[in-house]
Design a protein around this motif. Structure first.
Motif, PDB file in Angstrom:
ATOM      1  N   GLN A 110       0.141  11.191   4.340  1.00  0.00           N
ATOM      2  CA  GLN A 110      -0.337  11.677   5.634  1.00  0.00           C
ATOM      3  C   GLN A 110      -0.093  13.170   5.714  1.00  0.00           C
ATOM      4  OE1 GLN A 110       1.673  10.345   9.304  1.00  0.00           O
ATOM      5  NE2 GLN A 110      -0.337  10.013  10.223  1.00  0.00           N
ATOM      6  N   TYR A 156       0.837  -1.197   0.000  1.00  0.00           N
ATOM      7  CA  TYR A 156       0.000   0.000   0.000  1.00  0.00           C
ATOM      8  C   TYR A 156       0.879   1.258   0.000  1.00  0.00           C
ATOM      9  CZ  TYR A 156      -3.057  -3.547   2.090  1.00  0.00           C
ATOM     10  OH  TYR A 156      -3.758  -4.701   2.351  1.00  0.00           O
ATOM     11  N   TYR A 176       0.347   5.287   1.177  1.00  0.00           N
ATOM     12  CA  TYR A 176      -0.490   6.275   1.846  1.00  0.00           C
ATOM     13  C   TYR A 176       0.220   7.628   1.824  1.00  0.00           C
ATOM     14  CZ  TYR A 176      -2.930   2.371   4.161  1.00  0.00           C
ATOM     15  OH  TYR A 176      -3.646   1.223   4.447  1.00  0.00           O
ATOM     16  N   PHE A 218      -8.900   4.153   8.656  1.00  0.00           N
ATOM     17  CA  PHE A 218      -8.169   4.740   9.773  1.00  0.00           C
ATOM     18  C   PHE A 218      -8.945   5.889  10.404  1.00  0.00           C
ATOM     19  CE2 PHE A 218      -3.936   2.968   9.805  1.00  0.00           C
ATOM     20  CZ  PHE A 218      -3.797   2.416   8.540  1.00  0.00           C
ATOM     21  N   GLY A 219      -8.765   6.044  11.713  1.00  0.00           N
ATOM     22  CA  GLY A 219      -9.121   7.299  12.347  1.00  0.00           C
ATOM     23  C   GLY A 219      -8.023   8.308  12.064  1.00  0.00           C
ATOM     24  N   ARG A 227      -7.840  -3.775   3.115  1.00  0.00           N
ATOM     25  CA  ARG A 227      -7.825  -2.308   3.157  1.00  0.00           C
ATOM     26  C   ARG A 227      -8.298  -1.852   4.517  1.00  0.00           C
ATOM     27  NH1 ARG A 227     -10.208   0.411  -2.231  1.00  0.00           N
ATOM     28  NH2 ARG A 227      -9.918   2.216  -0.881  1.00  0.00           N
ATOM     29  N   LEU A 252      -5.241   6.521   1.481  1.00  0.00           N
ATOM     30  CA  LEU A 252      -4.714   5.496   0.600  1.00  0.00           C
ATOM     31  C   LEU A 252      -4.600   6.026  -0.824  1.00  0.00           C
ATOM     32  CD1 LEU A 252      -3.887   2.481   0.364  1.00  0.00           C
ATOM     33  CD2 LEU A 252      -6.283   1.992  -0.163  1.00  0.00           C
ATOM     34  N   TYR A 301      -2.866   0.609  -4.052  1.00  0.00           N
ATOM     35  CA  TYR A 301      -2.511  -0.620  -3.369  1.00  0.00           C
ATOM     36  C   TYR A 301      -2.341  -1.738  -4.395  1.00  0.00           C
ATOM     37  CZ  TYR A 301      -7.441  -2.055  -3.736  1.00  0.00           C
ATOM     38  OH  TYR A 301      -8.693  -2.402  -4.202  1.00  0.00           O
ATOM     39  N   LYS A 308      -6.495   1.580  -7.579  1.00  0.00           N
ATOM     40  CA  LYS A 308      -6.530   2.914  -7.011  1.00  0.00           C
ATOM     41  C   LYS A 308      -7.137   2.900  -5.612  1.00  0.00           C
ATOM     42  CE  LYS A 308      -7.134   5.089 -11.519  1.00  0.00           C
ATOM     43  NZ  LYS A 308      -8.022   5.882 -12.394  1.00  0.00           N
ATOM     44  N   GLY A 309      -6.631   3.823  -4.791  1.00  0.00           N
ATOM     45  CA  GLY A 309      -7.221   4.062  -3.484  1.00  0.00           C
ATOM     46  C   GLY A 309      -8.082   5.310  -3.516  1.00  0.00           C
ATOM     47  N   GLU A 310      -8.064   6.075  -2.425  1.00  0.00           N
ATOM     48  CA  GLU A 310      -8.907   7.267  -2.312  1.00  0.00           C
ATOM     49  C   GLU A 310      -8.396   8.450  -3.116  1.00  0.00           C
ATOM     50  OE1 GLU A 310      -8.410   6.884   2.271  1.00  0.00           O
ATOM     51  OE2 GLU A 310     -10.024   8.315   1.905  1.00  0.00           O
ATOM     52  N   LEU A 335      -4.360   9.193   7.511  1.00  0.00           N
ATOM     53  CA  LEU A 335      -3.720   8.478   6.398  1.00  0.00           C
ATOM     54  C   LEU A 335      -4.723   8.304   5.271  1.00  0.00           C
ATOM     55  CD1 LEU A 335      -1.976   5.818   8.609  1.00  0.00           C
ATOM     56  CD2 LEU A 335      -0.760   7.249   6.971  1.00  0.00           C
ATOM     57  N   LEU A 380      -3.418   5.867  16.418  1.00  0.00           N
ATOM     58  CA  LEU A 380      -4.409   5.766  15.346  1.00  0.00           C
ATOM     59  C   LEU A 380      -5.173   4.466  15.481  1.00  0.00           C
ATOM     60  CD1 LEU A 380      -1.439   6.720  13.743  1.00  0.00           C
ATOM     61  CD2 LEU A 380      -3.190   7.364  12.123  1.00  0.00           C
TER      62      LEU A 380
END
Lengths: 111, 112
Positions: A37, A33, A35, B102-103, B99, A45, A48, A57-59, A43, B88
């Protein structure tokens, strides 16, 4: 075991430049993955992979690309860097279980 | 509604106090629950991992999961300055879907 390693630790890019963030793991994990931040944002994404040759794709994938030619490596490519890509980037990997193990991060500053 | 809600704090406590952190979530399919600890300028490290409802204890750390309330907690007993970090919460549905949701993280400062 080195776990998850990332290079470089820190990089300054000019707007419009490109770079590749490297990630490697020696735990034989199928899942990897990327990420980002940002302060106070948690975090997010980016991309992945569930195995060599398979990525998704992630977010927040816009402006990034990935490839996964081996189990161990999962590089993240930034094309045409923008100030909005200033962030800390973490790579993570996970096995058949449900946890993820993180690398130390790459701090990127785009000016 | 966000999938995982975590009050970002910061939370300052005197050394030796009990630290209580929590997260709420909206997806009833979550079954695996984790707490990560992140020191400043470092990557998150897995601290606690629990499956379904119940308690798990590891030294000074206790993780609780209440699936009926969609609420998880982390307790740190006899807190130390070395516990100063961001915590977290994370969770997923499992069954091959790794997947994590997360907070945002909760910053804890333990004052000597």
């Amino acid at each position: 075991n080195a776990g998850v390693t990332q290079t470089p630790k820190f990089r300054i890019l000019k707007i419009g430049q490109s770079m590749t963030l490297q990630c490697a793991q020696d735990m034989n994990h199928n899942y990897m993955y990327w990420y980002r931040q940002d302060p106070g944002m948690g975090l997010k994404l980016i991309y992945y992979s569930v195995g060599a040759g398979i990525t998704d794709k992630g977010e927040v994938p816009n402006g990034y690309n990935v490839s996964r030619s081996t189990t161990e490596d999962f590089p993240l490519r930034l094309e045409l860097a923008a100030p909005s890509q200033t962030s800390v980037y973490f790579c993570a990997s996970g096995g058949a279980g449900e946890t993820q193990y993180f690398g130390p991060g790459t701090r990127l500053l785009v000016l | 509604q966000k999938e995982v809600e975590q009050d970002p704090g910061p939370l300052s406590v005197p050394e030796g106090a009990i630290v209580s952190l929590n997260c709420t979530y909206s997806n009833s399919a979550f079954q695996y629950f984790m707490w990560y600890r992140q020191y400043s300028r470092k990557g998150p490290e897995l601290l606690m991992y629990t499956y379904s409802s119940g308690n798990k204890e590891d030294g000074r750390f206790t993780a609780q999961v209440d699936k009926s309330s969609k609420y998880i907690s982390l307790f740190i007993r006899d807190s130390q300055p070395s516990d100063s970090a961001t915590y977290l919460c994370a969770m997923n549905v499992g069954r091959g879907n790794n997947r994590l949701a997360f907070g945002k993280g909760n910053q804890v400062v333990v004052i000597p």
